[in-house]
Design an enzyme around this catalytic site. Structure first.
Site, PDB file in Angstrom:
ATOM      1  N   PHE A   1      -8.808   5.791   8.679  1.00  0.00           N
ATOM      2  CA  PHE A   1      -7.944   6.453   7.841  1.00  0.00           C
ATOM      3  C   PHE A   1      -7.009   7.744   8.003  1.00  0.00           C
ATOM      4  CE2 PHE A   1      -4.507   3.838   5.335  1.00  0.00           C
ATOM      5  CZ  PHE A   1      -4.505   2.822   6.152  1.00  0.00           C
TER       6      PHE A   1
ATOM      7  N   GLY B   1      -3.271  -4.159   1.958  1.00  0.00           N
ATOM      8  CA  GLY B   1      -3.967  -3.274   2.072  1.00  0.00           C
ATOM      9  C   GLY B   1      -5.783  -3.159   2.527  1.00  0.00           C
ATOM     10  N   SER B   2      -6.847  -3.115   1.665  1.00  0.00           N
ATOM     11  CA  SER B   2      -8.045  -2.920   2.549  1.00  0.00           C
ATOM     12  C   SER B   2      -8.636  -4.429   1.940  1.00  0.00           C
ATOM     13  CB  SER B   2      -8.926  -2.195   1.533  1.00  0.00           C
ATOM     14  OG  SER B   2      -9.371  -2.392  -0.060  1.00  0.00           O
TER      15      SER B   2
ATOM     16  N   GLU C   1      -2.312  -8.868   5.347  1.00  0.00           N
ATOM     17  CA  GLU C   1      -2.523  -8.031   6.426  1.00  0.00           C
ATOM     18  C   GLU C   1      -3.028  -7.404   6.083  1.00  0.00           C
ATOM     19  OE1 GLU C   1       1.230  -6.629   7.483  1.00  0.00           O
ATOM     20  OE2 GLU C   1       2.047  -9.297   7.490  1.00  0.00           O
TER      21      GLU C   1
ATOM     22  N   PRO D   1       0.511  -1.585   0.196  1.00  0.00           N
ATOM     23  CA  PRO D   1       0.022  -0.223   0.350  1.00  0.00           C
ATOM     24  C   PRO D   1       0.889   1.344  -0.015  1.00  0.00           C
ATOM     25  CG  PRO D   1       0.377  -0.601   2.377  1.00  0.00           C
ATOM     26  CD  PRO D   1       0.902  -1.404   1.495  1.00  0.00           C
TER      27      PRO D   1
ATOM     28  N   GLY E   1      -8.116  -7.307  -1.120  1.00  0.00           N
ATOM     29  CA  GLY E   1      -7.517  -9.204  -0.565  1.00  0.00           C
ATOM     30  C   GLY E   1      -8.615 -10.153  -0.473  1.00  0.00           C
TER      31      GLY E   1
ATOM     32  N   LYS F   1       5.320  -4.997  -5.894  1.00  0.00           N
ATOM     33  CA  LYS F   1       4.062  -4.017  -6.262  1.00  0.00           C
ATOM     34  C   LYS F   1       3.135  -2.778  -6.029  1.00  0.00           C
ATOM     35  CE  LYS F   1      -0.088  -3.020  -7.104  1.00  0.00           C
ATOM     36  NZ  LYS F   1       0.129  -2.320  -7.227  1.00  0.00           N
ATOM     37  N   PRO F   2       4.729  -1.342  -6.262  1.00  0.00           N
ATOM     38  CA  PRO F   2       4.210  -0.904  -5.264  1.00  0.00           C
ATOM     39  C   PRO F   2       2.922   0.004  -5.813  1.00  0.00           C
ATOM     40  CG  PRO F   2       6.143  -0.047  -6.131  1.00  0.00           C
ATOM     41  CD  PRO F   2       5.277  -1.259  -5.984  1.00  0.00           C
TER      42      PRO F   2
ATOM     43  N   CYS G   1      -3.463   0.691   9.634  1.00  0.00           N
ATOM     44  CA  CYS G   1      -3.853   0.051  10.295  1.00  0.00           C
ATOM     45  C   CYS G   1      -4.469   0.043  11.365  1.00  0.00           C
ATOM     46  CB  CYS G   1      -3.809  -1.325   9.534  1.00  0.00           C
ATOM     47  SG  CYS G   1      -2.254  -2.248   9.820  1.00  0.00           S
TER      48      CYS G   1
END
Length: 488
Positions: A392, A237-238, A257, A160, A242, A185-186, A291
């Site tokens: 967030f 990520g979200s 995560e 993320p 996921g 992969k950013p 998070c």
């Protein structure tokens, strides 16, 4: 003291992808403009990758992993330690890029962020030397059975924008140490610092293809997740993203995560001032884009007024401003969708009767519209969006509970059980809470944002926060070897 100038050319530059040991513009169509959330300026152009670029990275990664799996643990550890030494020389340089593209304060956060990111190389180098198997008794005297740890193969790390170097390094460090190759992969809009960090791995001398960095959107992620040459998926990520990854990746090894909605509970015997400081810190650190941020504060009724007063006092320490200014400890939000979500959550809370004690909207007078006021909301209804969802952003939502059982009920009425905190001076009560909070981690007398490099981290079963990672063993396969010895 002004921040150091970057050693990478001028600002506004044309970036290259790092694929299969080569710096390249790739073969995709067009590019993406990377802009600073702090100033709005055009920082760089990022090439868009193609599926052929992903295929090339995977092929090189397979070859690199096949080579490294036959090295000794000490050989891989030595390379990780060499990379760590090179990393230490580049911390402020990479941190400055991180601040420009992500928005977190350079002096207050970014330097420590990048320094800790390099720790994953050092810690993995030490852990892998102690990675061992077992000798297992057998029923027959002429047989010997033992286990060994083998690398999984090629990992894709889909990461993320809130920690665009640290979170990839959670996979890169232990992944390389155990003989895996990693393709990171950013996101396109926060990829520069990770691309610069890849130069450290390159200079350390890892095999070509051991690390590739391919920024991209969902299409690049999908190519990696469904690629037959990828054996492991590491995702942060979200929860919604996921779920889609889990549905499409097949039987690949995975570390997932995902989102959190961490409650901070203030019990009746708590140190109220310390709890307030922790709640405020957990909301302003990285502008709340964590998070494990302070997403909900659940205070017992008897302490409510005292806690509110302490929170308002603690909030005075927050200094929103230019992230390159040494006095700043809270920078802008990273992107417009996150700021718009904060707008919705605060408006919904207001409409449902919550009281805005501090902040409550976007801050004026800054270079972009992404600077958000530090916000304290009181008497927040449990059904409000700011209580039910991950905001967030820099907000402390205060809810009240009648007693300990009520506090547990409120804390557990969520589908996001990642990390929680409880403040109490009674060790028995601390264990009581830890036994009952449905969360992957429970912190006692510290912020929900507490973090220790390599701590086991993941969500509680039955929630939408994933299963996270436990130890360096997660990056290995357990192989059993059985010998049938000749009978003399």
């Amino acid at each position: 003291m002004p921040p150091p100038e970057p050693k990478v050319s001028e600002v506004a530059t044309e970036l290259e992808l790092f694929i299969a040991g080569e710096w390249t513009s790739g073969t995709g169509e067009g590019h993406y403009e990377l802009r600073s959330p702090g100033t709005g300026e055009h920082l760089a152009d990022v090439p868009r990758a193609s599926k052929a670029d992903v295929d090339k990275a995977v092929a090189a990664a397979q070859a690199a992993s096949e080579e490294m799996r036959h090295w000794s643990a000490f050989e891989r550890a030595d390379l990780c330690l060499k990379a760590y030494e090179l990393w230490e020389e580049r911390v402020e340089e990479i941190a400055r890029i991180l601040t420009m593209e992500q928005g977190k304060p350079f002096r207050a956060e970014a330097i420590d962020d990048i320094a800790e990111s390099g720790d994953y190389l050092q810690i993995a180098a030490e852990d892998v030397k102690r990675l061992k198997g077992d000798l297992i008794p057998t029923t027959e005297r002429n047989r010997r059975m033992f286990t060994v740890r083998r690398p999984v193969g090629v990992w894709a790390a889909i990461t993320p924008w809130n920690f665009p170097v640290m979170i990839p390094m959670e996979t890169v460090g232990p992944g390389l140490a155990t003989g895996n190759a990693v393709i990171v992969k950013p996101p396109l809009h926060t990829c520069w610092a990770m691309l610069e960090a890849a130069r450290v791995i390159e200079e350390a001398g890892f095999p070509r293809g051991a690390l590739s960095v391919i920024p991209g959107d969902g299409d690049v992620g999908e190519w990696l997740v469904t690629h037959p040459g990828i054996q492991g998926i590491s995702f942060t990520g979200s929860s919604e993203t996921g779920k889609r990854i889990v549905a499409s990746m097949g039987l690949k090894r995975s570390i997932m995560e995902m989102s959190g909605n961490g409650p901070l509970i203030v019990a009746g015997d708590a140190d109220v001032e310390a709890a307030a400081v922790a709640a405020v810190y957990g909301a302003y650190y990285n502008a709340g884009q964590v998070c494990t941020a302070t997403e909900r504060v659940i205070v017992l009724d008897d302490l409510h007024d005292q806690f509110v007063d302490a929170t308002l006092k603690a909030a005075e320490a927050v200094n929103l401003g230019d992230p390159m200014d040494d006095a700043t400890n809270m920078g802008p939000l990273n992107n417009e969708p996150t700021a718009a979500k904060m707008d919705r959550h605060i408006e919904d809370a207001r409409r449902r009767g919550a009281e805005v004690l501090v902040g409550g909207g976007r801050a004026s007078g800054h270079a972009t519209d992404l600077y958000y006021q530090f916000t304290v909301l009181d008497r927040v209804p449990e059904e409000s969006l700011v209580s039910r969802e991950e905001s967030f952003g820099p907000v402390v939502p205060i809810l009240t509970a009648k007693d300990d059982d009520d506090a547990i009920g409120i804390a557990n009425r969520t589908n996001l059980g990642l990390q929680a905190a409880v403040f109490t001076n009674d060790i028995t009560k601390a264990f009581w809470y830890a036994d009952r909070i449905r969360s992957g981690t429970v912190i006692v007398n510290d912020s929900t944002d507490f973090w220790e490099t390599f701590q086991p981290f993941g969500g509680a079963a039955g929630t939408d926060t994933g299963w996270g990672r436990q130890r360096i063993e997660e990056f290995t396969d357990l192989q059993t070897v059985v010998f049938n010895l000749r009978q003399e």
